[in-house]
Design an enzyme around this catalytic site. Structure first.
Site, short mmCIF file in Angstrom:
data_model
loop_
_atom_site.label_atom_id
_atom_site.label_comp_id
_atom_site.label_asym_id
_atom_site.label_seq_id
_atom_site.Cartn_x
_atom_site.Cartn_y
_atom_site.Cartn_z
N ASP A 94 36.62 28.96 48.81
CA ASP A 94 36.43 29.52 47.45
C ASP A 94 36.77 28.42 46.34
O ASP A 94 37.80 27.59 46.48
CB ASP A 94 37.31 30.75 47.50
N ASP A 126 30.52 35.16 47.35
CA ASP A 126 31.06 36.49 46.76
C ASP A 126 30.44 37.01 45.44
O ASP A 126 30.27 38.27 45.35
CB ASP A 126 32.44 36.12 46.25
#
EC number: 3.4.23.36
Length: 167
Positions: free
Chosen positions: A118, A136
């Site tokens: 991330d 995401d």
């Protein structure tokens, strides 16, 4: 373009963009050595490894936990793919393609590295949003499109466009 083809292309595009972005940030830009990179007073690029799912829920700290998350993700992708195969509405197909592509991108990370990479971090003052990646974002966009379809489909009282775009 048929809904199946549209959904398949969306899944492919989301997967390729996610994986290319992750590879570039990690191996070319070397975000791990540079982190954090402030792009705006409210937005940084950082590098986090998330062994869980959204908001680090269900953190898979063991090998068994990791593979359970992989199995659940692949099962969800299978179910979403069946839904996509049966979809007659292009908006639904596009939404499912985004979700499938994002889920595949995160599954690849979990299989290859044991955790999802991330990077994107929004924050304002003491408020901060979770760190996320393009996969995401694709999943969230897909869910938003499914919600939009739920409010604009024939079942909601508004005729939905068919695969040719006619109402």
């Amino acid at each position: 373009m048929s809904p199946r083809v549209l959904g398949g292309l969306a899944a492919f595009l989301c997967l390729v963009l996610d994986q290319a972005n992750k590879l570039w940030l990690i191996h070319v830009f070397d975000i791990e050595a540079r982190r954090p990179v402030r792009l705006a007073p409210f937005f940084d690029i950082i590098y986090e490894r998330n062994p869980g799912i959204s908001y680090s829920l269900f953190r898979a700290q063991s090998a068994m936990g990791r593979w359970i998350l992989v199995a659940l993700t692949l099962f969800a992708i299978l179910l979403l793919s069946i839904w996509l195969w049966r979809a007659t509405n292009r908006l639904v197909a596009l939404a499912l393609g985004c979700i499938i592509g994002g889920a595949l991108g995160n599954a690849i990370d979990r299989i290859a590295a044991g955790a999802v990479a991330d990077f994107y971090y929004f924050h304002i003052g003491s408020f901060s949003w979770y760190v996320f990646n393009l996969a995401d974002a694709a999943i969230v966009a897909g869910v938003a499109l499914l919600i939009l379809d739920a409010f604009t489909s024939e079942e909601a009282g508004v005729p939905a466009p068919d695969s040719e775009g006619h109402s």
